[in-house]
Design a protein around this motif. Structure first.
Motif, PDB file in Angstrom:
ATOM      1  N   GLN A 335       0.830  -1.208   0.000  1.00 47.61           N
ATOM      2  CA  GLN A 335       0.000   0.000   0.000  1.00 47.61           C
ATOM      3  C   GLN A 335       0.861   1.254   0.000  1.00 47.61           C
ATOM      4  OE1 GLN A 335      -2.217  -0.893   3.535  1.00 47.61           O
ATOM      5  NE2 GLN A 335      -3.907  -1.876   2.433  1.00 47.61           N
ATOM      6  N   PHE A 336       1.952   1.217   0.791  1.00 51.22           N
ATOM      7  CA  PHE A 336       2.885   2.341   0.839  1.00 51.22           C
ATOM      8  C   PHE A 336       3.534   2.563  -0.526  1.00 51.22           C
ATOM      9  CE2 PHE A 336       7.430   3.498   1.360  1.00 51.22           C
ATOM     10  CZ  PHE A 336       7.278   4.798   1.832  1.00 51.22           C
ATOM     11  N   LEU A 337       3.908   1.462  -1.188  1.00 52.90           N
ATOM     12  CA  LEU A 337       4.547   1.576  -2.498  1.00 52.90           C
ATOM     13  C   LEU A 337       3.588   2.118  -3.545  1.00 52.90           C
ATOM     14  CD1 LEU A 337       6.647  -1.729  -2.511  1.00 52.90           C
ATOM     15  CD2 LEU A 337       7.476   0.612  -2.182  1.00 52.90           C
ATOM     16  N   VAL A 338       2.301   1.772  -3.426  1.00 59.15           N
ATOM     17  CA  VAL A 338       1.296   2.336  -4.339  1.00 59.15           C
ATOM     18  C   VAL A 338       1.259   3.856  -4.177  1.00 59.15           C
ATOM     19  CG1 VAL A 338      -1.183   2.541  -4.783  1.00 59.15           C
ATOM     20  CG2 VAL A 338      -0.133   0.282  -4.547  1.00 59.15           C
ATOM     21  N   GLU A 339       1.227   4.331  -2.935  1.00 53.34           N
ATOM     22  CA  GLU A 339       1.186   5.776  -2.698  1.00 53.34           C
ATOM     23  C   GLU A 339       2.428   6.465  -3.250  1.00 53.34           C
ATOM     24  OE1 GLU A 339      -1.043   7.863  -1.473  1.00 53.34           O
ATOM     25  OE2 GLU A 339      -2.543   6.291  -1.168  1.00 53.34           O
ATOM     26  N   LYS A 340       3.595   5.813  -3.116  1.00 55.46           N
ATOM     27  CA  LYS A 340       4.856   6.414  -3.562  1.00 55.46           C
ATOM     28  C   LYS A 340       4.943   6.573  -5.075  1.00 55.46           C
ATOM     29  CE  LYS A 340       8.977   6.022  -2.301  1.00 55.46           C
ATOM     30  NZ  LYS A 340      10.354   5.557  -2.000  1.00 55.46           N
ATOM     31  N   GLN A 341       4.096   5.870  -5.801  1.00 53.52           N
ATOM     32  CA  GLN A 341       4.173   5.937  -7.267  1.00 53.52           C
ATOM     33  C   GLN A 341       3.569   7.223  -7.827  1.00 53.52           C
ATOM     34  OE1 GLN A 341       2.327   2.281  -8.517  1.00 53.52           O
ATOM     35  NE2 GLN A 341       4.280   1.221  -8.614  1.00 53.52           N
ATOM     36  N   TYR A 342       2.917   8.014  -6.969  1.00 59.56           N
ATOM     37  CA  TYR A 342       2.215   9.209  -7.454  1.00 59.56           C
ATOM     38  C   TYR A 342       2.691  10.449  -6.706  1.00 59.56           C
ATOM     39  CZ  TYR A 342      -0.635   5.417  -9.166  1.00 59.56           C
ATOM     40  OH  TYR A 342      -1.043   4.261  -9.771  1.00 59.56           O
ATOM     41  N   ALA A 343       2.718  11.556  -7.424  1.00 55.49           N
ATOM     42  CA  ALA A 343       3.165  12.820  -6.828  1.00 55.49           C
ATOM     43  C   ALA A 343       2.156  13.298  -5.784  1.00 55.49           C
ATOM     44  CB  ALA A 343       3.317  13.874  -7.928  1.00 55.49           C
ATOM     45  N   PRO A 344       2.646  13.763  -4.625  1.00 58.36           N
ATOM     46  CA  PRO A 344       1.722  14.337  -3.637  1.00 58.36           C
ATOM     47  C   PRO A 344       1.131  15.646  -4.148  1.00 58.36           C
ATOM     48  CG  PRO A 344       4.004  14.645  -2.943  1.00 58.36           C
ATOM     49  CD  PRO A 344       4.033  13.765  -4.159  1.00 58.36           C
ATOM     50  N   ASN A 371      13.650  15.795  -7.215  1.00 59.35           N
ATOM     51  CA  ASN A 371      14.586  14.867  -7.861  1.00 59.35           C
ATOM     52  C   ASN A 371      14.066  14.517  -9.251  1.00 59.35           C
ATOM     53  OD1 ASN A 371      16.265  12.828  -8.688  1.00 59.35           O
ATOM     54  ND2 ASN A 371      15.870  11.477  -6.956  1.00 59.35           N
ATOM     55  N   ALA A 372      14.805  14.911 -10.283  1.00 55.15           N
ATOM     56  CA  ALA A 372      14.347  14.688 -11.662  1.00 55.15           C
ATOM     57  C   ALA A 372      14.226  13.209 -12.002  1.00 55.15           C
ATOM     58  CB  ALA A 372      15.307  15.369 -12.639  1.00 55.15           C
ATOM     59  N   ASP A 373      14.904  12.333 -11.235  1.00 55.89           N
ATOM     60  CA  ASP A 373      14.864  10.896 -11.515  1.00 55.89           C
ATOM     61  C   ASP A 373      13.799  10.158 -10.715  1.00 55.89           C
ATOM     62  OD1 ASP A 373      16.970  11.014 -13.356  1.00 55.89           O
ATOM     63  OD2 ASP A 373      18.456  10.940 -11.739  1.00 55.89           O
ATOM     64  N   ASP A 374      13.109  10.847  -9.826  1.00 54.26           N
ATOM     65  CA  ASP A 374      12.052  10.205  -9.043  1.00 54.26           C
ATOM     66  C   ASP A 374      10.910   9.797  -9.985  1.00 54.26           C
ATOM     67  OD1 ASP A 374       9.509  10.021  -7.533  1.00 54.26           O
ATOM     68  OD2 ASP A 374      10.739  10.600  -5.828  1.00 54.26           O
ATOM     69  N   PRO A 375      10.540   8.498 -10.002  1.00 54.74           N
ATOM     70  CA  PRO A 375       9.490   8.047 -10.942  1.00 54.74           C
ATOM     71  C   PRO A 375       8.177   8.808 -10.786  1.00 54.74           C
ATOM     72  CG  PRO A 375      10.621   6.164  -9.982  1.00 54.74           C
ATOM     73  CD  PRO A 375      11.107   7.366  -9.240  1.00 54.74           C
ATOM     74  N   ALA A 376       7.790   9.138  -9.546  1.00 53.48           N
ATOM     75  CA  ALA A 376       6.532   9.869  -9.335  1.00 53.48           C
ATOM     76  C   ALA A 376       6.621  11.267  -9.937  1.00 53.48           C
ATOM     77  CB  ALA A 376       6.215   9.948  -7.847  1.00 53.48           C
ATOM     78  N   TYR A 377       7.783  11.917  -9.788  1.00 54.59           N
ATOM     79  CA  TYR A 377       7.948  13.242 -10.385  1.00 54.59           C
ATOM     80  C   TYR A 377       7.999  13.151 -11.909  1.00 54.59           C
ATOM     81  CZ  TYR A 377       9.997  17.537 -12.034  1.00 54.59           C
ATOM     82  OH  TYR A 377      10.222  18.686 -12.746  1.00 54.59           O
TER      83      TYR A 377
END
Length: 477
Positions: A335-344, A371-377
């Motif tokens: 569940q935490f990883l799902v949240e991390k996949q999207y920008a806040p 971070n330009a390499d962050d997948p969510a960003y």
């Protein structure tokens, strides 16, 4: 003629189930979606047609460096030299040499991200592409929406390359994922070839335990199963910790240097290591016929991912075992990883406002420390570049989260199911239930043969072997 080439080039006497109709569809120039179980011989389906077609390139899109390297090595091992790869390991000069000599190649392997590089795309548009292959095509649905957005653009890129016939291959896909593949690749009236996802040689076991006892349960299970063995974890840190606990085990994940990964993979393939502890993405690169056991230390996020991962076992058709360890609360990590996949929401507001003020992404990133390499960003950046509004992005994210959490709940239902596990999985993929021996723990028809190992105890450890390979003063022979 196909049978002659199968025998002469690939050294097989007969086609496996499903291979021949796929090859016939490819030779007829039809877009094709092929769903074959892991170990079903998918590579022959796109490699063989090139020997029956006029000059031209077979372009293979594959998700992982380890998969690409393994395929290229296998092709070269049968004497074929007209194969190359474009990956992060090639130097700029090597890439330029390959692009300059595309007309000499039969096969070219690369990732969707490499295909998106303008120079590579321009050069490929200048040559004849006989076949556009997307291996592990479920990634279009699994990763293309958020994690690796270049998957979602493959249909558009294919059009830029002149719309060559496309072959999409995967081992597991629900009918919805199959439709995602067709739409994502813009396939035209595709031929659909689907075989059962069932792997009758793999018995299915779930062991429910408490979190504090999980290491002990893992140790007990390893005493009861055959090796070679693959143990899946969700994080790199967990992979390293478990590898220290298990005899003759090494860890394998993206944090290792490329040379380390290559050496570990080769040692595992050649039975010098009999237990590989890896993260899920790197487990996809394990193409080893005699893996007898797959253990999930942490639960996968989806049933599709679970089937892909247990499919590392029993590729030689011999009896194998899949064990999933579950402790209450395991789903919280997913569940935490799902949240991390999207920008806040804060990121969305900051970046969207900056773009309204005509600021470049680079300025916005520096100002807010992004971070330009962050997948969510990266996903947020792609959506804004595509013209999506703040409200549209938030609505899309909420919808995707609901889908991902629903998939996670299906996985939990599988774990807690008290009836036949195989039937549960087959029903998930729209197939009828079957009855077989060596089925699952709920059916009570298991066979555990004991801790057979194929590794001699005096084998060198992988890091010492690495030092010998790269730093020895002795000449290689």
């Amino acid at each position: 003629m196909m049978e002659k080439i199968l025998k002469k080039v690939f050294r097989y006497d007969h086609f496996r189930a499903g291979q021949q109709p796929i090859i016939e569809a490819v030779l007829a120039g039809q877009d094709t979606v092929a769903i074959l179980p892991t170990g079903g011989g998918k590579s022959v389906c796109y490699q063989l047609p090139s020997y029956l077609q006029p000059d031209g390139l077979t372009l293979i899109l594959s998700p992982l460096l380890s998969l690409i390297e393994d395929q290229v090595m296998q092709i070269k091992s049968r004497g074929e030299r007209a194969v190359a790869k474009l990956t992060s390991l090639e130097t700029r000069e090597q890439k330029e040499h390959i692009l300059h000599h595309l007309d000499r190649l039969r096969y070219l392997y690369l990732s969707p991200e490499q295909l998106a590089v303008p120079q590579i795309k321009r050069r490929l548009a200048e040559v004849k592409i006989n076949l556009f292959v997307v291996d592990e095509a479920h990634c279009i649905s699994q990763w293309g929406h958020e994690f690796r957005t270049d998957y979602a653009k493959l249909g558009h890129v294919r059009q830029q390359l002149g719309n060559p016939p496309c072959l999409a291959l995967t081992a597991t896909a629900t009918h919805q994922v199959e439709q995602d593949i067709i739409e994502g690749l813009a396939l035209r009236q595709p031929t659909r070839i689907r075989h059962s996802v069932n792997r009758p040689e793999i018995q299915l076991i779930v062991k429910q335990t408490e979190q504090a006892d999980k290491d002990l349960v893992l140790e007990e299970q390893l005493k009861m199963v055959e090796r070679p063995c693959v143990i899946y974890t969700t994080t790199r840190k967990e992979a390293e910790r478990i590898a220290k606990l298990v005899t003759n085990a090494v860890y394998y994940h993206a944090g290792l240097e490329a040379e380390d990964r290559q050496l570990i993979q080769q040692q595992f393939l050649h039975d010098e290591i009999d237990c590989l502890v890896c993260t899920s993405a790197f487990g996809m690169g394990v193409n080893k016929a005699n893996v007898r056991t797959v253990i999930h230390y942490t639960m996968p996020a989806t049933i599709e991912a679970y089937m892909q991962e247990i499919g590392r076992a029993g590729r030689d058709g011999q009896p194998s075992t899949a064990i999933l360890l579950y402790a209450p609360g395991d789903q919280r990590l997913q569940q935490f990883l799902v949240e991390k996949q999207y920008a806040p929401s804060l990121w969305i507001d900051q970046v969207a406002q900056g773009r309204v003020q005509n600021e470049s992404f680079e300025i916005i990133e520096r100002r807010f420390g992004l971070n330009a390499d962050d997948p969510a960003y990266r996903l947020l950046k792609t959506q804004l570049m595509d013209g999506k509004t703040r409200a549209e992005i938030i609505d899309w994210q909420e919808n995707r989260k609901k889908i991902r959490l629903r998939e996670l709940m299906q996985m939990i239902n599988y774990i807690q199911n008290t009836l036949c596990r195989r039937s549960f999985i087959l029903n998930h993929f729209g197939e009828d239930p079957i009855i077989q021996d060596r089925c699952c723990d709920n059916c009570g028809t298991l066979t555990l043969v004991g801790p057979t190992s194929h590794v001699e105890q005096d084998q060198l450890n992988w890091r010492r072997r690495l030092e010998e390979v790269f730093f020895s003063s002795h000449h290689s022979v």
